[in-house]
Design a protein around this motif. Structure first.
Motif, mmCIF file in Angstrom:
data_model
loop_
_atom_site.group_PDB
_atom_site.id
_atom_site.type_symbol
_atom_site.label_atom_id
_atom_site.label_comp_id
_atom_site.label_asym_id
_atom_site.label_seq_id
_atom_site.Cartn_x
_atom_site.Cartn_y
_atom_site.Cartn_z
ATOM 1 N N GLY A 54 2.439 13.623 -1.787
ATOM 2 C CA GLY A 54 3.039 12.505 -1.079
ATOM 3 C C GLY A 54 3.116 12.731 0.419
ATOM 4 O O GLY A 54 3.363 11.814 1.182
ATOM 5 N N LYS A 55 2.912 13.975 0.851
ATOM 6 C CA LYS A 55 2.935 14.286 2.270
ATOM 7 C C LYS A 55 1.787 15.233 2.604
ATOM 8 O O LYS A 55 1.220 15.878 1.726
ATOM 9 C CB LYS A 55 4.268 14.912 2.670
ATOM 10 N N TRP A 56 1.446 15.314 3.883
ATOM 11 C CA TRP A 56 0.362 16.194 4.309
ATOM 12 C C TRP A 56 0.816 17.636 4.190
ATOM 13 O O TRP A 56 1.951 17.980 4.525
ATOM 14 C CB TRP A 56 -0.041 15.888 5.752
ATOM 15 N N GLU A 70 -5.902 11.649 4.284
ATOM 16 C CA GLU A 70 -5.042 10.524 3.924
ATOM 17 C C GLU A 70 -5.837 9.484 3.156
ATOM 18 O O GLU A 70 -6.967 9.159 3.507
ATOM 19 C CB GLU A 70 -4.465 9.905 5.189
ATOM 20 N N GLN A 71 -5.235 8.974 2.079
ATOM 21 C CA GLN A 71 -5.870 7.926 1.287
ATOM 22 C C GLN A 71 -4.827 6.846 1.018
ATOM 23 O O GLN A 71 -3.736 7.133 0.549
ATOM 24 C CB GLN A 71 -6.405 8.493 -0.022
ATOM 25 N N GLN A 124 0.837 -1.194 0.000
ATOM 26 C CA GLN A 124 0.000 0.000 0.000
ATOM 27 C C GLN A 124 0.872 1.243 0.000
ATOM 28 O O GLN A 124 1.965 1.259 0.555
ATOM 29 C CB GLN A 124 -0.918 0.036 1.220
ATOM 30 N N LYS A 125 0.339 2.282 -0.629
ATOM 31 C CA LYS A 125 1.001 3.574 -0.642
ATOM 32 C C LYS A 125 0.023 4.589 -0.084
ATOM 33 O O LYS A 125 -1.178 4.507 -0.327
ATOM 34 C CB LYS A 125 1.415 3.954 -2.064
ATOM 35 N N THR A 126 0.526 5.549 0.662
ATOM 36 C CA THR A 126 -0.323 6.582 1.222
ATOM 37 C C THR A 126 -0.137 7.864 0.431
ATOM 38 O O THR A 126 0.989 8.285 0.162
ATOM 39 C CB THR A 126 0.045 6.847 2.700
ATOM 40 N N VAL A 127 -1.242 8.469 0.043
ATOM 41 C CA VAL A 127 -1.225 9.783 -0.590
ATOM 42 C C VAL A 127 -2.172 10.681 0.193
ATOM 43 O O VAL A 127 -3.082 10.211 0.868
ATOM 44 C CB VAL A 127 -1.642 9.737 -2.080
#
Length: 103
Positions: free
Chosen positions: A18-20, A35-36, A4-7
């Motif tokens: 890629g970051k908040w 966050e997704q 999984q990757k977080t975007v």
């Protein structure tokens, strides 16, 4: 388990990072990122969509004749490119016109 990757996605305009971020660089809204998590299948689909999209010169775009419905106002029809298109949504705006006699 799938990788999984977080975007982080802006809830106002859909910008992805890629970051908040506190402020969205696309729409300048504050605190709209959420966050997704994307699994490997979604990542592959996104990658394919980016690879398949290539710019096309305007002269190479195929023109397709579309049936249009006249509004009855020639100037509005001209602005809309000949009238209303089935399934389209038009937003009109302007200042209200006031008459001298309100009755």
């Amino acid at each position: 388990m799938a990788k999984q990757k977080t975007v982080f996605v802006c809830g106002s305009c859909g910008y992805e990072s890629g970051k908040w971020l506190g402020k969205c660089p696309a729409c300048n809204e504050w605190n709209t990122f959420f966050e997704q998590k994307l699994d490997a299948k979604e990542l592959e689909i996104k990658k394919q969509n980016k690879q398949n999209s290539e710019p096309v010169a305007l002269k190479d775009v195929a023109y397709k004749e579309i049936n249009r419905l006249s509004t009855g106002f020639s100037e509005l029809d001209r602005v809309l490119g000949g009238g209303l298109v089935d399934g389209s949504l038009i937003l009109l705006g302007g200042e209200p016109r006031y008459s001298e006699n309100p009755h």
